[in-house]
Design an enzyme around this catalytic site. Structure first.
Site, PDB file in Angstrom:
ATOM      1  N   ASP A 105      58.491  -8.096  84.255  1.00 50.17           N
ATOM      2  CA  ASP A 105      58.858  -6.924  85.029  1.00 50.17           C
ATOM      3  C   ASP A 105      58.093  -5.744  84.445  1.00 50.17           C
ATOM      4  O   ASP A 105      57.950  -5.650  83.233  1.00 50.17           O
ATOM      5  CB  ASP A 105      60.366  -6.685  84.918  1.00 50.17           C
ATOM      6  CG  ASP A 105      60.928  -6.266  86.247  1.00 50.17           C
ATOM      7  OD1 ASP A 105      60.461  -6.776  87.269  1.00 50.17           O
ATOM      8  OD2 ASP A 105      61.830  -5.407  86.261  1.00 50.17           O
ATOM      9  N   HIS A 165      49.536  -3.119  78.616  1.00 47.26           N
ATOM     10  CA  HIS A 165      50.964  -3.327  78.335  1.00 47.26           C
ATOM     11  C   HIS A 165      51.292  -4.830  78.405  1.00 47.26           C
ATOM     12  O   HIS A 165      52.052  -5.357  77.614  1.00 47.26           O
ATOM     13  CB  HIS A 165      51.809  -2.530  79.339  1.00 47.26           C
ATOM     14  CG  HIS A 165      51.415  -2.722  80.785  1.00 47.26           C
ATOM     15  ND1 HIS A 165      50.117  -2.607  81.210  1.00 47.26           N
ATOM     16  CD2 HIS A 165      52.129  -3.077  81.886  1.00 47.26           C
ATOM     17  CE1 HIS A 165      50.055  -2.844  82.513  1.00 47.26           C
ATOM     18  NE2 HIS A 165      51.270  -3.143  82.946  1.00 47.26           N
TER      19      HIS A 165
HETATM   20  P1  IMP Z   1      57.223  -5.527  89.328  1.00 49.41           P
HETATM   21  O1  IMP Z   1      57.304  -5.926  87.920  1.00 49.41           O
HETATM   22  O2  IMP Z   1      56.650  -6.615  90.184  1.00 49.41           O
HETATM   23  O3  IMP Z   1      58.465  -4.915  89.869  1.00 49.41           O
HETATM   24  O4  IMP Z   1      56.051  -4.466  89.339  1.00 49.41           O
HETATM   25  C1  IMP Z   1      56.154  -3.115  89.414  1.00 49.41           C
HETATM   26  C2  IMP Z   1      54.944  -2.534  90.091  1.00 49.41           C
HETATM   27  O5  IMP Z   1      54.181  -1.875  89.091  1.00 49.41           O
HETATM   28  C3  IMP Z   1      53.993  -3.519  90.742  1.00 49.41           C
HETATM   29  O6  IMP Z   1      54.317  -3.761  92.066  1.00 49.41           O
HETATM   30  C4  IMP Z   1      52.668  -2.789  90.659  1.00 49.41           C
HETATM   31  O7  IMP Z   1      52.518  -1.952  91.761  1.00 49.41           O
HETATM   32  C5  IMP Z   1      52.823  -1.990  89.391  1.00 49.41           C
HETATM   33  N1  IMP Z   1      52.156  -2.624  88.254  1.00 49.41           N
HETATM   34  C6  IMP Z   1      52.666  -3.433  87.302  1.00 49.41           C
HETATM   35  N2  IMP Z   1      51.751  -3.787  86.396  1.00 49.41           N
HETATM   36  C7  IMP Z   1      50.623  -3.192  86.800  1.00 49.41           C
HETATM   37  C8  IMP Z   1      49.304  -3.198  86.284  1.00 49.41           C
HETATM   38  O8  IMP Z   1      48.955  -3.829  85.284  1.00 49.41           O
HETATM   39  N3  IMP Z   1      48.429  -2.456  86.974  1.00 49.41           N
HETATM   40  C9  IMP Z   1      48.745  -1.759  88.087  1.00 49.41           C
HETATM   41  N4  IMP Z   1      49.939  -1.715  88.605  1.00 49.41           N
HETATM   42  C10 IMP Z   1      50.880  -2.437  87.970  1.00 49.41           C
END
Ligand code: IMP
Length: 193
Positions: free
Chosen positions: A68, A176
């Site tokens: 996440d 990250h």
């Molecule tokens: P989730 O963990 O899928 O809820 O991700 C959160 C959101 O953060 C994703 O949909 C991406 O839009 C953004 N995100 C997460 N990691 C990255 C990254 O490494 N680069 C760019 N956007 C990111």
């Protein structure tokens, strides 16, 4: 060889993870299990991630790992944070730049949390990278990559966004995701001894 399923709907995350692991000697194989896991609503992504890992294990019934993430913008009190996915789909990078128009403080950070679950234990690993939001949208990358400038090395031109760093294979060395994944791999070696 230990097989772990990475449960996610996001192929970008999986290909970055594969590329990060390729540079390390590990006794684990990560397979992609494409599935969207419904997330609970909470202020803390750690709590959301632990719950997501439990749901993923209940589906796969084999050792799993989920990730996440959130982009936290300081002048917006951490927004979009745990809502990063929804905000990306609704406002997009253009919307974020619009929210920051006239703002002197463009500092932000990306946070990743991986949670491993094998039906016996649930364990989380976090990684964080500080940076700032650019004033323009650069080409390449995915998600917020085109507007996030990581602050990581005083010798390197810190005008490069994650998107431009992707093009020269640098993002996966500093992200990250890489920081959190390194912690997991280290722990997993010991856990399996
Ligand atoms: P989730 O963990 O899928 O809820 O991700 C959160 C959101 O953060 C994703 O949909 C991406 O839009 C953004 N995100 C997460 N990691 C990255 C990254 O490494 N680069 C760019 N956007 C990111």
């Amino acid at each position: 060889m230990n097989v772990i399923f990475f449960v996610s709907n996001n192929i970008h995350k999986f290909s970055e993870i594969k590329s990060i692991l390729r540079d390390r000697t590990t006794d684990l194989t990560l397979n992609f299990y494409k599935r969207n896991i419904i997330e609970i609503q909470d202020d803390k992504i750690e709590k959301i991630a632990v719950q997501k890992a439990k749901s993923a294990y209940n589906i796969v019934k084999k050792p799993i790992i989920i990730e996440d993430d959130g982009l936290f913008i300081n002048s917006l009190n951490g927004f979009p944070g745990q809502y990063s996915s929804f905000v990306f789909k609704s406002l997009g990078n253009r919307g974020i730049l619009h929210l920051l128009e006239g703002s002197k403080d463009r500092t932000a950070f990306f946070k990743s949390i991986f949670v491993y679950n094998n039906g016996i234990i649930t364990k989380g690993f976090t990684g964080q990278i500080k940076g700032k939001i650019s004033s323009t949208i650069t080409d390449g990358g995915w998600g917020y990559d085109p507007i996030f400038i990581p602050l990581y090395n005083k010798n390197i031109n810190e005008k490069e966004t994650f998107a431009t760093l992707c093009k020269i294979d640098k993002k996966n060395e500093i992200s990250h995701r890489k920081i959190a994944l390194d912690k997991f791999v280290k722990w997993f070696h010991h856990y399996n001894k």
